[in-house]
Design a protein around this motif. Sequence first.
Motif, PDB file in Angstrom:
ATOM      1  N   MET A  42      12.549  -9.135   3.006  1.00  0.00           N
ATOM      2  CA  MET A  42      11.787  -8.268   2.115  1.00  0.00           C
ATOM      3  C   MET A  42      11.790  -6.828   2.594  1.00  0.00           C
ATOM      4  SD  MET A  42      10.350  -9.637  -0.629  1.00  0.00           S
ATOM      5  CE  MET A  42       8.945  -8.573  -0.901  1.00  0.00           C
ATOM      6  N   ARG A  43      11.747  -6.629   3.923  1.00  0.00           N
ATOM      7  CA  ARG A  43      11.694  -5.275   4.466  1.00  0.00           C
ATOM      8  C   ARG A  43      13.016  -4.525   4.310  1.00  0.00           C
ATOM      9  NH1 ARG A  43       6.969  -3.993   7.545  1.00  0.00           N
ATOM     10  NH2 ARG A  43       5.375  -5.147   6.417  1.00  0.00           N
ATOM     11  N   THR A  44      14.084  -5.236   3.966  1.00  0.00           N
ATOM     12  CA  THR A  44      15.382  -4.580   3.799  1.00  0.00           C
ATOM     13  C   THR A  44      15.746  -4.384   2.326  1.00  0.00           C
ATOM     14  OG1 THR A  44      16.593  -6.687   3.826  1.00  0.00           O
ATOM     15  CG2 THR A  44      16.170  -5.634   5.953  1.00  0.00           C
ATOM     16  N   LEU A  45      14.888  -4.840   1.409  1.00  0.00           N
ATOM     17  CA  LEU A  45      15.161  -4.753  -0.022  1.00  0.00           C
ATOM     18  C   LEU A  45      14.317  -3.661  -0.672  1.00  0.00           C
ATOM     19  CD1 LEU A  45      15.119  -8.564  -0.929  1.00  0.00           C
ATOM     20  CD2 LEU A  45      17.138  -7.114  -0.646  1.00  0.00           C
ATOM     21  N   PRO A  46      14.765  -3.112  -1.796  1.00  0.00           N
ATOM     22  CA  PRO A  46      13.931  -2.160  -2.546  1.00  0.00           C
ATOM     23  C   PRO A  46      12.842  -2.899  -3.311  1.00  0.00           C
ATOM     24  CG  PRO A  46      15.993  -2.516  -3.697  1.00  0.00           C
ATOM     25  CD  PRO A  46      16.096  -3.271  -2.401  1.00  0.00           C
ATOM     26  N   LEU A  47      12.001  -3.569  -2.555  1.00  0.00           N
ATOM     27  CA  LEU A  47      10.980  -4.447  -3.110  1.00  0.00           C
ATOM     28  C   LEU A  47       9.889  -4.582  -2.059  1.00  0.00           C
ATOM     29  CD1 LEU A  47      10.648  -6.249  -5.698  1.00  0.00           C
ATOM     30  CD2 LEU A  47      11.523  -8.151  -4.330  1.00  0.00           C
ATOM     31  N   SER A  48       8.658  -4.771  -2.483  1.00  0.00           N
ATOM     32  CA  SER A  48       7.566  -4.954  -1.537  1.00  0.00           C
ATOM     33  C   SER A  48       6.678  -6.099  -1.981  1.00  0.00           C
ATOM     34  CB  SER A  48       6.737  -3.672  -1.406  1.00  0.00           C
ATOM     35  OG  SER A  48       6.023  -3.413  -2.614  1.00  0.00           O
ATOM     36  N   GLU A  49       5.943  -6.650  -1.031  1.00  0.00           N
ATOM     37  CA  GLU A  49       5.021  -7.738  -1.360  1.00  0.00           C
ATOM     38  C   GLU A  49       3.988  -7.328  -2.408  1.00  0.00           C
ATOM     39  OE1 GLU A  49       5.742  -6.781   1.733  1.00  0.00           O
ATOM     40  OE2 GLU A  49       6.279  -8.519   2.995  1.00  0.00           O
ATOM     41  N   PRO A  50       3.365  -6.129  -2.296  1.00  0.00           N
ATOM     42  CA  PRO A  50       2.421  -5.730  -3.346  1.00  0.00           C
ATOM     43  C   PRO A  50       3.061  -5.650  -4.736  1.00  0.00           C
ATOM     44  CG  PRO A  50       2.069  -4.404  -1.394  1.00  0.00           C
ATOM     45  CD  PRO A  50       3.302  -5.206  -1.154  1.00  0.00           C
ATOM     46  N   MET A  51       4.328  -5.222  -4.814  1.00  0.00           N
ATOM     47  CA  MET A  51       5.014  -5.192  -6.109  1.00  0.00           C
ATOM     48  C   MET A  51       5.116  -6.583  -6.706  1.00  0.00           C
ATOM     49  SD  MET A  51       8.210  -2.569  -5.502  1.00  0.00           S
ATOM     50  CE  MET A  51       9.005  -3.127  -7.008  1.00  0.00           C
ATOM     51  N   VAL A  52       5.465  -7.550  -5.881  1.00  0.00           N
ATOM     52  CA  VAL A  52       5.612  -8.922  -6.379  1.00  0.00           C
ATOM     53  C   VAL A  52       4.265  -9.474  -6.819  1.00  0.00           C
ATOM     54  CG1 VAL A  52       6.337 -11.261  -5.782  1.00  0.00           C
ATOM     55  CG2 VAL A  52       7.617  -9.301  -4.896  1.00  0.00           C
TER      56      VAL A  52
END
Length: 409
Positions: free
Chosen positions: A25-35
Amino acid sequence: MDDLHLSYGLAGLLAVLLALGSYKMRTLPLSEPMVALALGVVLGPQLLALVEISDHVRDLILLEGSRLIVALSVMAAALRFPTSDIGRVVRPVLLLVAIVMPLAAVVSGAASLVLGLPLALAALIGACLCPTDPVLASSVVSGTPAEKSLPARVRHTLSVESGINDGLALPLVGLAIATLLPARSVGAAAGSLAYEVLVGAVIGVVAGALAGWGVRLATRDRDLEQAPDLILPLLLAVAVLGVAKVAGTDGILAVFVAGVVYNRMVSADQREPQQAIDEAVNRYAALPVFLVLGVVLPWAQWAELGPAALLFVVLVLALRRLPWLLALPRPMRLPAQQAVFLGWFGPMGVSSLFYLAHSLDQGVSDPRLFAVGSLMVTASVLAFGISSAPGRRLYVRAGSSHARPGVPD
């Protein structure tokens, strides 16, 4: 209540799944709050309608949930680095708190005027949006990818700033509330806010010193049991938050001060395992708040704002922070590259939700407050979640002549 319990269960399941893929997750243009936010939208009344939350329950969850999450997050920020490193970031943090944060409040408030809001309400929205969120900032500056990519001074500056300015935003919010509510006296509000900040800081110093002294005493002849040793800072955060609230003071600031004092008094061998636990809690305990936010997003009120809503979002993202960091690299003693990074990554998140809910709790009844504030928080979650991993990679590619990744300047 069943809807609320379903939200808890789904948020817990989501946190487990995200934890299993945490490094990726830390390497993707994505975050836990977004999900979590997206899941809330899917489950909410706009799509599947599996969960519906009334405005009263919404306000209570966001107020107390965000208060607790921000407290745990600022405790994690206080433990993220040895206190011996604070001297390296005193100047930039002071300028960020004393100059950039008030300017961020002014700019955000001014930007909301494009929505046709009255000046007093715009000022309150600006104050609620001015602090840098420690939860979203943590996703930028913590974890292995951040440690490999970013200089320690950048990570430390953002951590300390996001920890301290969440409490210091209270005077700006309180004064804005006083100007908005005719029954409030600005002079009386200023005196009350000064008490909340000063006494809150004193409570933090005393609590942190007592906790640190207690750890020293407990480990003089024997080690603490492993379980209480690891979660002691979390317990300290909850205790300080409760005491400060009962005393009518600034609980968020009190928790951060307590964390800094406690950090100063314990050894590195004790701090580092505790800090790892705090980071994990900080990273996943906030997910229910973002899930609830996704459920209660006021889509109809956003539509009523019209095309000006997009202009408002763009103005805040572009002007709230970045121009001031670009104007201050020399007095902050920051290379231009670091100033750009810190200028962009000053996200709005749980701390802004807390101040929005706090304002509602204090008697602000204009529905546009939550509509506009939640719009900007949602945009911030998306913008900074998408840009955090690419931003770190761009920083590495650009190179830095002033700091090596992971090494203090």
